[in-house]
Design an enzyme around this catalytic site. Sequence first.
Site, short mmCIF file in Angstrom:
data_model
loop_
_atom_site.label_atom_id
_atom_site.label_comp_id
_atom_site.label_asym_id
_atom_site.label_seq_id
_atom_site.Cartn_x
_atom_site.Cartn_y
_atom_site.Cartn_z
CE LYS A 1 42.95 45.78 36.12
NZ LYS A 1 42.29 46.06 37.38
CD GLN B 1 38.72 45.62 38.20
OE1 GLN B 1 39.77 45.09 37.88
NE2 GLN B 1 38.56 46.94 38.14
CG ASP C 1 45.30 46.78 42.58
OD1 ASP C 1 45.86 47.15 41.53
OD2 ASP C 1 44.15 46.29 42.61
#
Length: 275
Positions: A49, A92, A115
């Site tokens: 990422k 994460q 997200d």
Amino acid sequence: MYQLINGFEFAKEERRKLKEEIDKMEKKPVLAVILVGENPASQIYVRNKEKACEEVGIKSRVYRIKECLQVELLAIIDQLNKDEDVDGILVQLPLPEGMEEQTVIQAIDPNKDVDGFHPVNLGKLMLGLEGPVACTPKGCLKLIKSVKENLTGLNALVIGRSNIVGKPMAQLLLKENCTVTIAHSKTVNLPELCKQADIVVAAVGKPKFVQKEWVKDGAIVIDVGINRLEDGKLCGDVDFENVAEKCFAITPVPKGVGPMTIAMLLENTLYLHKK
Ligand code: NAD
């Protein structure tokens, strides 16, 4: 002959377009990524990422924390929520044992929830309102629409009901006017449901789970699964070798959905920055 949906190339083109837009911006978007613990797969995801951000000109701030208490993690999120320079925050997953995933997700400001996992944003998706949409399903929909623009009236089967893939995927397909069925571990007649589906999205986590006999001729099959086989090779949730020949279009694993997930993360960061 089936069409192979090349998510790798599609994502590359998406990143090129994002870079072009970001290059013109004086103030660059900023993404904060928090990794708690030492899960090797998560370490690779976070590194990827970070690299992807760099490639398109997004500034990433990565917090790698070996060990911390949940309250300490919540305090970092709180600081990032208040930091006007930060556009998007990503924690994460999975979190280390003992941490409550929902408490952590809900601590993120919904306006920085890159997200799209916050209940506010999942609720907006359900209501058909604008907001950040979970990256994997968002990428899947783009891949489906790259081979078929109008999905109205099609039967779509989503296999898997996770909060991060299956459920938001089903909502996106519903918004496209599909008739959506969600199958899960307690579903009893999966092969029959699958035979009716014009679109199948498999997000199960079981190698080669979707069989040739289940798939309708001319279906679009999207394989979200990432499974590591004993020989070290990656494989999806669909028995690609046998299923592909029945399809109108199908994604491979690797180089299918995976690269799109990261491209959508970058797109969501830019979206939040512009907002
Ligand atoms: P999950 O474990 O949270 O959910 C799996 C789902 O599969 C569950 O809802 C379960 O009910 C369902 N399921 C299990 N057995 C079943 C059965 N026999 N029949 C029907 N349904 C069954 O997983 P997830 O987070 O949704 O991920 C699914 C897969 O997708 C995993 O392989 C994961 O690694 C992969 N994944 C890939 C990406 C990507 O970017 N490509 C992103 C997220 C997840």
